[in-house]
Motif scaffolding. Structure first.
Motif, short mmCIF file in Angstrom:
data_model
loop_
_atom_site.label_atom_id
_atom_site.label_comp_id
_atom_site.label_asym_id
_atom_site.label_seq_id
_atom_site.Cartn_x
_atom_site.Cartn_y
_atom_site.Cartn_z
N ILE A 63 50.05 8.00 58.22
CA ILE A 63 49.50 6.66 58.46
C ILE A 63 50.21 5.61 57.62
CG2 ILE A 63 47.42 5.25 58.23
CD1 ILE A 63 45.86 7.82 59.03
N GLU A 64 50.45 5.92 56.34
CA GLU A 64 51.17 4.97 55.48
C GLU A 64 52.58 4.71 56.02
OE1 GLU A 64 50.26 3.17 52.87
OE2 GLU A 64 48.22 3.96 52.80
N SER A 65 53.24 5.74 56.53
CA SER A 65 54.58 5.57 57.09
C SER A 65 54.55 4.71 58.34
CB SER A 65 55.19 6.93 57.42
OG SER A 65 55.35 7.69 56.25
N LEU A 66 53.56 4.92 59.19
CA LEU A 66 53.44 4.11 60.40
C LEU A 66 53.21 2.64 60.07
CD1 LEU A 66 51.34 6.43 62.72
CD2 LEU A 66 53.73 5.78 62.99
N ILE A 67 52.40 2.37 59.08
CA ILE A 67 52.16 0.99 58.67
C ILE A 67 53.44 0.35 58.14
CG2 ILE A 67 50.94 -0.46 56.98
CD1 ILE A 67 48.57 1.53 57.28
N LEU A 68 54.17 1.10 57.33
CA LEU A 68 55.42 0.59 56.77
C LEU A 68 56.45 0.33 57.86
CD1 LEU A 68 56.45 -0.06 53.95
CD2 LEU A 68 57.36 2.25 53.83
N ILE A 69 56.57 1.23 58.82
CA ILE A 69 57.51 1.04 59.93
C ILE A 69 57.10 -0.16 60.79
CG2 ILE A 69 58.32 2.07 62.10
CD1 ILE A 69 58.26 4.78 60.60
N ASP A 70 55.80 -0.31 61.03
CA ASP A 70 55.33 -1.46 61.81
C ASP A 70 55.69 -2.77 61.14
OD1 ASP A 70 53.68 -2.73 63.93
OD2 ASP A 70 52.42 -3.27 62.20
N ARG A 71 55.49 -2.86 59.84
CA ARG A 71 55.85 -4.08 59.11
C ARG A 71 57.35 -4.32 59.11
NH1 ARG A 71 51.60 -3.39 54.10
NH2 ARG A 71 49.76 -3.80 55.36
N MET A 72 58.10 -3.22 59.01
CA MET A 72 59.55 -3.33 59.00
C MET A 72 60.06 -3.84 60.36
SD MET A 72 62.11 -0.40 57.79
CE MET A 72 63.85 -0.54 57.98
N LEU A 73 59.49 -3.32 61.45
CA LEU A 73 59.88 -3.77 62.79
C LEU A 73 59.49 -5.22 63.03
CD1 LEU A 73 59.07 -0.62 64.91
CD2 LEU A 73 61.33 -1.54 64.34
N PHE A 74 58.34 -5.63 62.52
CA PHE A 74 57.93 -7.03 62.65
C PHE A 74 58.95 -7.95 61.99
CE2 PHE A 74 55.90 -10.74 60.72
CZ PHE A 74 55.42 -11.38 61.86
N LEU A 75 59.35 -7.61 60.78
CA LEU A 75 60.34 -8.43 60.08
C LEU A 75 61.67 -8.42 60.82
CD1 LEU A 75 59.55 -7.43 56.40
CD2 LEU A 75 59.12 -9.64 57.49
N HIS A 76 62.07 -7.26 61.30
CA HIS A 76 63.34 -7.15 62.04
C HIS A 76 63.31 -8.00 63.31
CE1 HIS A 76 67.12 -5.36 63.11
NE2 HIS A 76 66.64 -5.07 64.32
N ASP A 77 62.17 -8.01 64.02
CA ASP A 77 62.04 -8.83 65.23
C ASP A 77 62.10 -10.32 64.93
OD1 ASP A 77 61.85 -6.57 66.77
OD2 ASP A 77 59.65 -6.65 66.95
N ASN A 78 61.75 -10.70 63.72
CA ASN A 78 61.79 -12.11 63.32
C ASN A 78 63.08 -12.44 62.56
OD1 ASN A 78 59.21 -13.35 64.20
ND2 ASN A 78 58.39 -11.60 63.07
N GLU A 79 64.11 -11.64 62.81
CA GLU A 79 65.45 -11.85 62.26
C GLU A 79 65.49 -11.86 60.73
OE1 GLU A 79 67.08 -15.28 64.16
OE2 GLU A 79 66.85 -14.42 66.16
N ILE A 80 64.68 -10.99 60.17
CA ILE A 80 64.69 -10.79 58.72
C ILE A 80 65.06 -9.33 58.49
CG2 ILE A 80 63.31 -10.80 56.61
CD1 ILE A 80 61.51 -12.87 57.99
N GLU A 81 66.06 -9.09 57.70
CA GLU A 81 66.52 -7.73 57.47
C GLU A 81 65.78 -7.09 56.29
OE1 GLU A 81 68.34 -5.74 59.32
OE2 GLU A 81 68.37 -7.38 60.75
N PRO A 82 64.87 -6.19 56.57
CA PRO A 82 64.12 -5.55 55.49
C PRO A 82 64.79 -4.26 55.02
CG PRO A 82 63.16 -4.96 57.57
CD PRO A 82 64.32 -5.88 57.87
N SER A 83 64.43 -3.83 53.85
CA SER A 83 64.84 -2.52 53.35
C SER A 83 63.65 -1.91 52.59
CB SER A 83 66.07 -2.63 52.45
OG SER A 83 65.80 -3.47 51.36
N ILE A 84 63.63 -0.61 52.57
CA ILE A 84 62.55 0.12 51.92
C ILE A 84 63.09 0.77 50.66
CG2 ILE A 84 60.91 2.01 52.14
CD1 ILE A 84 60.86 1.49 55.14
N LEU A 85 62.41 0.54 49.55
CA LEU A 85 62.80 1.12 48.27
C LEU A 85 61.66 1.97 47.73
CD1 LEU A 85 64.30 -2.08 46.61
CD2 LEU A 85 65.54 -0.26 47.78
N GLY A 86 62.01 3.11 47.13
CA GLY A 86 61.00 3.95 46.49
C GLY A 86 60.74 3.46 45.07
N LEU A 87 59.48 3.30 44.73
CA LEU A 87 59.13 2.82 43.39
C LEU A 87 58.87 3.95 42.41
CD1 LEU A 87 56.75 -0.17 44.15
CD2 LEU A 87 59.13 -0.23 43.46
#
Length: 91
Positions: free
Chosen positions: A50-74
């Motif tokens: 579920i956490e991965s799906l939420i993260l991917i959804d947010r990443m796709l939203f940003l990508h669709d709005n022409e913002i290039e996201p990246s995921i970093l492990g903390l």
């Protein structure tokens, strides 16, 4: 005693000892305990998905709005599934 203290902290109604005892007797069978155990195991199993799906959804939203996201492990994912951060910069 634990039940009364918890109810007081949650600012819920004052429950008498006989009512607490009746609930304890009603739900103190093996079935309820097994159901709670199964629920917690399922919750633990699905947390990362579920956490991965939420993260991917947010990443796709940003990508669709022409913002290039990246995921970093903390930190260590064994500690928590919420160990990743989504970083984006609008150009």
């Amino acid at each position: 005693r634990y039940c009364k203290t918890a109810l007081k902290k949650l600012r819920l109604c004052d429950v008498s000892d006989p009512v607490i005892q009746s609930y304890y007797e009603r739900f103190n069978d093996g079935t309820t305990e097994r159901q709670l155990y199964a629920f917690h195991q399922l919750r633990i199993l699905l947390t990362r998905v579920i956490e991965s799906l939420i993260l991917i959804d947010r990443m796709l939203f940003l990508h669709d709005n022409e913002i290039e996201p990246s995921i970093l492990g903390l930190f260590d994912p064994v500690v928590s599934p919420r160990c990743y951060v989504l970083v984006a910069e609008k150009l």
